[in-house]
Design a protein around this motif. Structure first.
Motif, PDB file in Angstrom:
ATOM      1  N   ASN A  40      15.896 158.818 -52.401  1.00 20.49           N
ATOM      2  CA  ASN A  40      16.542 158.469 -53.453  1.00 20.49           C
ATOM      3  C   ASN A  40      17.669 157.043 -52.678  1.00 20.49           C
ATOM      4  N   ARG A  41      16.285 156.489 -52.358  1.00 21.71           N
ATOM      5  CA  ARG A  41      17.081 154.974 -51.889  1.00 21.71           C
ATOM      6  C   ARG A  41      16.454 154.251 -52.417  1.00 21.71           C
ATOM      7  N   LEU A  42      16.073 152.836 -52.287  1.00 26.22           N
ATOM      8  CA  LEU A  42      15.775 151.695 -53.038  1.00 26.22           C
ATOM      9  C   LEU A  42      15.039 150.607 -52.016  1.00 26.22           C
ATOM     10  N   ASN A  45      14.100 145.563 -50.145  1.00 21.74           N
ATOM     11  CA  ASN A  45      14.063 144.721 -51.612  1.00 21.74           C
ATOM     12  C   ASN A  45      14.427 143.353 -51.100  1.00 21.74           C
ATOM     13  N   ARG A  46      14.976 142.707 -49.960  1.00 23.07           N
ATOM     14  CA  ARG A  46      15.605 141.265 -49.667  1.00 23.07           C
ATOM     15  C   ARG A  46      15.088 140.113 -49.441  1.00 23.07           C
TER      16      ARG A  46
ATOM     17  N   PRO B  38      16.652 158.010 -60.555  1.00 27.27           N
ATOM     18  CA  PRO B  38      17.675 157.135 -60.544  1.00 27.27           C
ATOM     19  C   PRO B  38      18.872 157.039 -58.963  1.00 27.27           C
ATOM     20  N   LYS B  39      18.286 156.213 -58.382  1.00 26.99           N
ATOM     21  CA  LYS B  39      18.576 155.784 -57.190  1.00 26.99           C
ATOM     22  C   LYS B  39      19.944 155.639 -56.745  1.00 26.99           C
ATOM     23  N   PHE B  40      20.452 155.520 -55.572  1.00 29.35           N
ATOM     24  CA  PHE B  40      21.985 155.800 -55.322  1.00 29.35           C
ATOM     25  C   PHE B  40      22.051 154.640 -53.690  1.00 29.35           C
ATOM     26  N   THR B  41      21.201 153.790 -53.758  1.00 28.98           N
ATOM     27  CA  THR B  41      21.527 152.133 -53.126  1.00 28.98           C
ATOM     28  C   THR B  41      22.569 151.821 -54.269  1.00 28.98           C
ATOM     29  N   GLU B  43      23.657 147.405 -54.459  1.00 28.70           N
ATOM     30  CA  GLU B  43      22.771 146.148 -53.698  1.00 28.70           C
ATOM     31  C   GLU B  43      23.996 145.578 -53.399  1.00 28.70           C
ATOM     32  N   PHE B  44      24.362 145.925 -52.110  1.00 27.09           N
ATOM     33  CA  PHE B  44      25.039 145.843 -51.264  1.00 27.09           C
ATOM     34  C   PHE B  44      26.159 144.396 -52.103  1.00 27.09           C
ATOM     35  N   PRO B  45      25.896 143.271 -51.093  1.00 22.16           N
ATOM     36  CA  PRO B  45      26.534 142.495 -51.716  1.00 22.16           C
ATOM     37  C   PRO B  45      27.478 141.630 -52.789  1.00 22.16           C
ATOM     38  N   GLU B  46      26.058 142.215 -53.739  1.00 25.52           N
ATOM     39  CA  GLU B  46      26.593 141.725 -54.738  1.00 25.52           C
ATOM     40  C   GLU B  46      27.335 143.144 -55.552  1.00 25.52           C
TER      41      GLU B  46
END
Ligand code: SF4
Ligand code: SF4
Lengths: 364, 166
Positions: A40-42, A45-46, B38-41, B43-46
């Motif tokens: 359940n992470r991404l 992707n950067r 669904p993902k828990f991450t 998207e940090f800087p944003e």
């Protein structure tokens, strides 16, 4: 040996190497992203669109890292071991047909790098050499964890090479050849052909299953399972990644490797994954064969491309399967690994050979 | 001994379990369905995490009517397990009589334990919800009064939370 042959061979080698190396690079990313999705992470992707350039960034990073060799290590063997691994990983693919013949430069080109008549033996021999890379890496590092990893890998490979070879024998008995392209040709007929010989009380199966292609997986289900399990063990993938079991052995055989030498081991693991998926496809899943593709009325050239595409798709599915299995199953304990190898897989594959032999005898 | 006498450990696998394959397929079904959840991450800087009041971010000094609440008793500096706080007391004409001339927290040392907040008699040092703390050097990491002071109005949520939960 004429020049066209040499040029064509070079072209084919370039295609295969390019494919395997790019594939391995993409796989590293795919592995990280799929594992992230499962948790359940991404995932990364950067770097570039969808993180596609992550592997490129990693390779650059690895190239610029300092190459550390332990003082007590055997320097020559320490340098040599990753070379063995990567050589084996990149040469195994040579005998695997990745498509049917294709029309190019006015002649029919077989889409296989080395069209030798002992393809299967070649692959078995090379995977046997591959273990040297790991064992020597473990031994030369002069580190107890590396040594344990190397020893485990040789023990594991010996145990599973056996059932791997034996499960191939079933396929060889059916197709009567060691040539991998002929093995594929043999699987292209519809299943109904071979079902004619069924006894009358089983004839009702023909309309039910006759439309299926005669892929070896339908004749050799047991052989298929043992072969897949053995190839997981051969590629050191979970649940059989004992040579590099992180919680027990730090990094296993590559504990003492840094920079691109480590990168080579990493790369060869993923290249091996691609190769063994390709091998499973070729031996059991009909290689480049796509059922009914002939009846679409495509031009021969387009048909060849479709076949290459089919091969590619099959290999991709298997590779993704490899990755998902890694993030599903826990690692075997060492004794469980040995018990599975010697007490389950080996008898199973021998029984499979016996059954295949008896059935062939009865059918002919 | 004793308590775990009634725990039943099933050691023997059934037939379907011992041939592995069905169990492996079950496991695969689980992981594959997880893939599409669904993902828990973040998207940090944003997208940034908005911490709730209970969160222990960097410690700050509460400022009321332009003056810090702190009376420079030095308890926080005494209790700090990481020896991150330095207080120097001085006298003032105000009712509280003492105030800190110098109040520094070394944010490289701080472990966000919240002991300083707990021990403070004046509710003068409290944990904020700020967590973006990255420094280029050690000097930058020592926060003086100018960086530590935050108005009570700004810290209202945490102060309210402390009233209820302490
Ligand atoms: S912040 Fe609180 S505990 Fe620390 S010196 Fe000031 S009044 Fe005392
Ligand atoms: S949170 Fe803990 S470590 Fe940080 S300043 Fe307060 S007492 Fe010291």
């Amino acid at each position: 040996m004429d020049t066209t042959f040499v040029l064509l061979s070079i072209a084919k080698i370039a295609v295969v190497w390019g494919g395997v190396l790019t594939g391995a690079a993409i796989l590293v990313l795919a592995e990280r992203r799929i594992s992230a999705w499962i948790q359940n992470r991404l995932g990364p992707n950067r770097v570039g669109p969808f993180g596609l350039l992550q592997s490129a960034a990693d390779v650059v990073k690895l190239l610029f890292k300092e190459d550390i060799v332990p003082t007590a290590a055997n320097r020559f063997v320490h340098d040599f071991a990753p070379m063995i691994s990567i050589t084996v990983a990149l040469t195994t693919f040579a005998v695997i047909p990745f498509g049917d013949t294709i029309e190019a430069f006015g002649q029919n080109v077989k889409l296989i790098v080395a069209d030798v008549n002992i393809g299967m033996l070649y692959i078995l021999a090379l995977t046997g050499i591959g273990v040297y890379g790991i064992t020597l890496a473990g031994w030369s590092s002069n580190n107890k964890y590396s040594l344990l990893g190397g020893l485990r890998s040789s023990a594991q490979l010996i145990s599973y090479e056996l059932s791997m070879g034996l499960s191939i024998i079933g396929v060889i008995m059916i197709s009567g050849t060691l040539r991998l392209d002929e093995v594929v040709m043999h699987q292209t007929a519809p299943l109904a052909h071979s079902m004619q010989k069924l006894p009358s009380w089983l004839q009702w199966l023909i309309p039910v299953a006759g439309w299926l292609p005669s892929w070896n997986v339908f004749f050799q289900p047991i052989g298929f399972i043992t072969f897949v399990v053995a190839s997981f063990a051969e590629t050191n993938r979970l649940p059989f990644d004992l040579p590099e079991a992180e919680p027990e052995l730090v990094g296993g055989y590559h504990t003492e490797y840094t920079g691109m030498k480590f990168g080579l081991f990493f790369l060869s693991e993923y290249a091996n994954m691609i190769t063994s998926s390709a091998l499973i496809t070729t031996l059991f899943l009909g290689g480049w064969h796509l059922p009914f593709a002939e009846s679409w009325g495509l031009s021969p050239f387009a048909l060849s491309l479709v076949k290459i595409g089919t091969f590619f798709v099959k290999v991709t599915i298997l590779v993704v399967f490899y990755i998902i299995v890694r993030w599903t199953l826990p690692r075997f304990r060492y004794d469980q690994l040995m018990r599975l190898g010697w007490k389950v897989m080996l008898p199973l594959s021998i029984a499979n050979i016996l059954a295949t032999g008896l059935l062939l005898l009865w059918w002919s | 001994m004793g308590t775990n006498g009634n725990i039943i450990r099933k050691k023997d696998l059934g037939f379907w379990q011992s041939i592995y394959v069905p169990e492996i397929l079950k496991g695969l079904r689980l992981t594959i369905t997880q893939m599409f959840k669904p993902k828990f991450t973040y998207e940090f800087p944003e997208v940034r995490f908005k911490p709730p009041e209970v969160f222990r971010g960097r410690p700050v000094l509460v400022e009321e009517n332009g003056v810090e609440r702190c009376v420079a008793c030095g308890l926080c500096s005494r209790v700090c397990p990481a020896l991150a706080i330095e207080v120097q007391a001085g006298e003032t004409e105000l009712a509280k009589e003492r105030y800190p001339i110098k109040f520094e927290i070394n944010m490289v040392r701080c472990i966000f334990c919240g002991f300083c907040e707990e021990v403070c008699p004046e509710e003068a040092i409290i944990m904020s919800n700020e967590y973006l703390l990255a420094f280029n050097n050690q000097v930058e990491a020592v926060f003086g009064k100018e960086k530590l002071l935050k108005s009570a109005a700004e810290m209202r949520p945490r102060l309210e939370w402390l009233k209820v939960n302490r």
